[in-house]
Design a protein around this motif. Structure first.
Motif, mmCIF file in Angstrom:
data_model
loop_
_atom_site.group_PDB
_atom_site.id
_atom_site.type_symbol
_atom_site.label_atom_id
_atom_site.label_comp_id
_atom_site.label_asym_id
_atom_site.label_seq_id
_atom_site.Cartn_x
_atom_site.Cartn_y
_atom_site.Cartn_z
ATOM 1 N N ASP A 1 -7.990 -0.717 23.136
ATOM 2 C CA ASP A 1 -8.324 0.348 24.083
ATOM 3 C C ASP A 1 -9.844 0.544 24.106
ATOM 4 N N TRP A 2 -10.289 1.423 24.978
ATOM 5 C CA TRP A 2 -11.702 1.785 25.094
ATOM 6 C C TRP A 2 -12.572 0.539 25.316
ATOM 7 N N ALA A 3 -12.065 -0.381 26.140
ATOM 8 C CA ALA A 3 -12.784 -1.624 26.452
ATOM 9 C C ALA A 3 -13.171 -2.396 25.190
ATOM 10 N N GLY A 4 -12.357 -2.252 24.150
ATOM 11 C CA GLY A 4 -12.574 -2.981 22.908
ATOM 12 C C GLY A 4 -13.081 -2.153 21.753
ATOM 13 N N SER A 5 -13.530 -0.925 21.997
ATOM 14 C CA SER A 5 -14.109 -0.102 20.921
ATOM 15 C C SER A 5 -13.053 0.502 20.002
ATOM 16 N N GLN A 6 -11.848 0.703 20.510
ATOM 17 C CA GLN A 6 -10.752 1.257 19.698
ATOM 18 C C GLN A 6 -9.604 0.249 19.697
#
Length: 362
Positions: free
Chosen positions: A288-293
């Motif tokens: 999620d979060w464009a890869g941050s989460q």
């Protein structure tokens, strides 16, 4: 316009008296709002007395034109969102609801934000001020109802993620925003090893993107904003328009997607560099979060996962399930531990609030 709402229930005096009594008796306190986040953090001290904010509710002040809202900490998120919707406004950090009783105070204390976090900011970013009962029973005010620079510790935002260890949040002032005019979700098949680069490239474009996640071999991109901008972007980008896209993002926000179902397998949360490669481990991932989460479902230990998180430029925590008697948060260096202990001591010198809930040593 200053839109003053009728008060519902101000329990400040009763809460203050309970804190003072607990301090006098050497009694520990377990701070609880709606109880929907009891699974987070380390197991609560079984000997602690419950201090409940469930009845401390109500919108204190709402200024739609100034985009500012002040509410009591026990106010359910659903009540806040209903009031904002009447004015065409919303909380841009998309607070997760883990039940109908989820409160704004608990959301801030646990530092929870939804799918729009990389673009709209976190709950911490939206907080303008708080009122707080410290461990001496003093009712203090920090911040206010305007955005401004703060010298030294920004105490209001310091509450984000403190999980009640620094005091009892009684009121929260927040920045609110207009609801987007249009929303659309694009979905397409994509392998996990391809999706991180793809989401980052899309997120780097000057387009109205407000959500980017991957699960079960599909990537989902949400567009929100002016209808013309949303439709123009959807025409340009690949992917099929998803029916019931809003329902999908609500499931992601509230951890109701099938990926999150069940408590038999531990749920780990990685907060990492958005461009980092996803560790190759046995188990399922939700990005999620464009890869941050990145969420991981699998049997592991914190000591197993911390080196992987560090290599990816971030941290990992045991979010739900597993052994909650030990540490569940990423370990901290000794220098940072010393600072956290000093901050804790300044707010709660007798250590009565949520002992050990965040770390065993705090």
């Amino acid at each position: 316009m200053n839109k003053r709402m009728p008060p519902m229930a101000d329990m400040t005096q009763q809460l203050q008296e309970q804190v003072l009594q607990a301090r006098s008796n050497g009694q520990k306190l377990n701070i609880v709002g709606g109880g929907s986040k009891a699974f987070m953090g380390r197991a609560a001290d079984s000997d602690a007395e419950t201090l409940s904010l469930a009845d401390h509710t109500g919108i204190v002040e709402y200024h739609p034109v100034e985009l500012v809202l002040t509410v009591r900490a026990g106010t359910p998120i659903k009540d806040i969102e209903a009031a904002l919707a009447e004015e065409g406004q919303c909380l841009h950090f998309e607070p997760p609801r883990f039940g109908s009783a989820s409160t704004i105070g608990g959301t801030l204390a646990c530092n929870l934000s939804g799918p729009a976090r990389p673009w709209s900011g976190s709950v911490r970013d939206q907080v303008l001020g708080v009122r707080l009962l410290n461990g001496k029973g003093e009712h203090l005010r920090f911040g206010g109802q305007v955005m401004k620079n703060v010298a030294g510790y920004d105490v209001s935002r310091l509450q984000a993620g403190a999980m009640g260890t620094l005091g009892v949040i009684t009121e929260v002032s927040l920045k609110v925003m207009p609801k987007p005019a249009a929303t659309m979700t694009l979905v397409e098949d994509m392998a996990m090893h391809e999706v991180v680069d793809y989401m980052n490239r899309r997120a780097g474009e000057s387009k109205p993107i407000t959500g980017a996640c991957w699960v079960d071999g599909k990537v989902y991109l949400r567009l929100s904003g002016a209808r013309s901008a949303v439709e123009a972007t959807a025409d340009k980008w690949s992917g099929e328009v998803m029916e019931n896209g809003d329902d999908f993002w609500q499931q992601v926000r509230d951890l109701q997607h099938d990926f999150f179902a069940g408590n038999d397998v531990p749920l780990w949360r990685f907060s990492v560099d958005s461009t980092a490669a996803t560790p190759n481990m046995e188990g399922n991932w939700f990005i999620d979060w464009a890869g941050s989460q990145r969420w991981y479902r699998g049997e592991a230990t914190l000591s197993d996962l911390e080196p992987l998180a560090k290599a990816a430029g971030g941290q990992v925590s045991l979010f739900r399930g597993g052994d909650r008697s030990g540490e569940v948060m990423h370990s901290q260096p000794e220098a940072l531990k010393a600072i956290q202990r000093r901050v804790k001591n300044s707010f709660d010198p007798d250590g009565i609030f949520n002992p050990g809930r965040l770390y065993s040593w705090l």
